[in-house]
Write an enzyme that holds these catalytic residues in place. Structure first.
Site, mmCIF file in Angstrom:
data_model
loop_
_atom_site.group_PDB
_atom_site.id
_atom_site.type_symbol
_atom_site.label_atom_id
_atom_site.label_comp_id
_atom_site.label_asym_id
_atom_site.label_seq_id
_atom_site.Cartn_x
_atom_site.Cartn_y
_atom_site.Cartn_z
ATOM 1 N N ASP A 16 0.832 -1.207 0.000
ATOM 2 C CA ASP A 16 0.000 0.000 0.000
ATOM 3 C C ASP A 16 0.868 1.259 0.000
ATOM 4 O O ASP A 16 1.977 1.263 0.540
ATOM 5 C CB ASP A 16 -0.919 -0.019 1.239
ATOM 6 C CG ASP A 16 -2.055 0.986 1.116
ATOM 7 O OD1 ASP A 16 -2.357 1.422 -0.016
ATOM 8 O OD2 ASP A 16 -2.645 1.340 2.161
ATOM 9 N N HIS B 284 2.028 3.314 -9.106
ATOM 10 C CA HIS B 284 1.823 1.883 -9.382
ATOM 11 C C HIS B 284 2.968 1.327 -10.220
ATOM 12 O O HIS B 284 3.423 0.206 -10.017
ATOM 13 C CB HIS B 284 0.498 1.665 -10.118
ATOM 14 C CG HIS B 284 -0.705 2.048 -9.306
ATOM 15 N ND1 HIS B 284 -0.825 1.737 -7.974
ATOM 16 C CD2 HIS B 284 -1.842 2.715 -9.632
ATOM 17 C CE1 HIS B 284 -1.990 2.189 -7.516
ATOM 18 N NE2 HIS B 284 -2.620 2.806 -8.494
ATOM 19 N N SER C 45 -7.631 -5.650 -4.606
ATOM 20 C CA SER C 45 -8.651 -6.249 -3.734
ATOM 21 C C SER C 45 -10.004 -6.272 -4.431
ATOM 22 O O SER C 45 -10.229 -5.564 -5.426
ATOM 23 C CB SER C 45 -8.756 -5.452 -2.433
ATOM 24 O OG SER C 45 -9.462 -4.245 -2.643
ATOM 25 N N LEU D 9 10.712 -20.570 -4.926
ATOM 26 C CA LEU D 9 9.708 -19.703 -4.296
ATOM 27 C C LEU D 9 8.332 -19.888 -4.946
ATOM 28 O O LEU D 9 8.212 -19.896 -6.165
ATOM 29 C CB LEU D 9 10.146 -18.236 -4.454
ATOM 30 C CG LEU D 9 9.186 -17.173 -3.929
ATOM 31 C CD1 LEU D 9 9.182 -17.142 -2.405
ATOM 32 C CD2 LEU D 9 9.554 -15.782 -4.472
#
Ligand code: IPE
Ligand code: IPE
Ligand code: MG
Length: 252
Positions: free
Chosen positions: A26, A43, A71, A137
């Site tokens: 954020d 962004h 989200s 990963l």
């Protein structure tokens, strides 16, 4: 294959370096605003911070990294910002997936992808398929993800799969249907950008996760910032309901 590790059903193994880190990235908009730039410039820089964090996690041998990219509530943003984020996502996947693959990274998207456009869905499927057998990963990207959506879709799937168990559902019945069934629960949660909230991220999985909040804005989150978070994590006493005395070496 389901991977069941529950901090409420058994006591997880605690390691100095977290096995699984989950991040709410954020502060992109504020990073840009501070520089008199449009929000989307934040962004763009945020994408660089993602790549740097992935690299650092690989070098630290962290097993799972989960990033909240969009989200289920972010659709409420202005249409031009939403479409910028979608195209950044497509371009980012196109540009980076080969490198991820070469680094043995497995990429998985969690979230309701049905709302994405056909090009994005195709690119996600291609990226997941290419990296599916990698063993390094596991990088999960949460996009159009919401913790409540996740729990509800899992309950609905469970009900379809095992209606005879209705009324007697246990954790181990539900968790295989959660979007991140393949990963252990996060050990460390990081939120950048100064807000102290979960914003409908992994509601089920964060039950016993160590929470770390920092004012650092996401585009500024570098290797040093990660090390601060890891140092904080290492100072925590993870009791999982027990007393501190029960954790002392004499009792283990
Ligand atoms: C996080 O940064 C990125 C996304 C939610 C996609 P924000 O865009 O929320 O940045 P702030 O919170 O406005 O600074
Ligand atoms: C959370 O950030 C979602 C992502 C980082 C993708 P937001 O900026 O959307 O969260 P709120 O609205 O401030 O809670
Ligand atoms: Mg924000």
């Amino acid at each position: 294959m389901a991977f069941f590790t529950s901090a409420t059903e058994s006591i997880p193994v605690n390691t100095a370096v977290p096995q699984h880190i989950a991040v709410i990235m954020d502060g992109n908009g504020r990073w840009a605003k501070k520089r008199f730039l449009p929000r989307v410039a934040g962004h763009k820089r945020g994408m660089d911070a993602v790549l740097e964090l992935v690299k650092t996690c690989v070098s630290l041998n962290i097993g799972y990294l989960t990033l909240f990219a969009f989200s289920s509530e972010n659709w409420r943003r202005p249409a031009d910002e939403v479409s910028f984020l979608m195209s950044l996502f497509i371009q980012g996947l196109k540009r980076e997936v080969k490198k991820l693959h070469e680094n043995n990274i497995k990429l998985i998207l969690i979230g309701d992808r049905t709302r994405f456009n056909a090009e994005l869905i195709a690119q996600i499927e291609l990226s997941e398929k290419l990296t599916a057998h990698n063993t390094g990963l596991t990088l999960s990207i949460a996009a159009n993800y919401g913790g409540r959506w996740d729990i509800l879709q899992a309950v609905n799937k469970l009900h379809m799969a095992s209606p005879e168990l209705a009324g007697a559902y246990q954790e181990e019945h539900l968790t295989p249907h959660l979007a991140m069934h393949y990963a252990p629960e996060p050990d460390l949660f990081i939120r950048t950008g100064g807000e102290s909230r979960i914003s409908n991220f992994l509601l089920w999985q964060l039950a016993y996760t160590e929470l770390y909040f920092t004012d650092t804005l996401w585009p500024d989150f570098d290797e040093e910032a990660l090390h601060l978070a890891l140092t904080s994590y290492q100072k925590r006493e993870r009791r999982f309901g027990r007393t501190g005395e029960q954790l002392s070496p004499a009792n283990t």
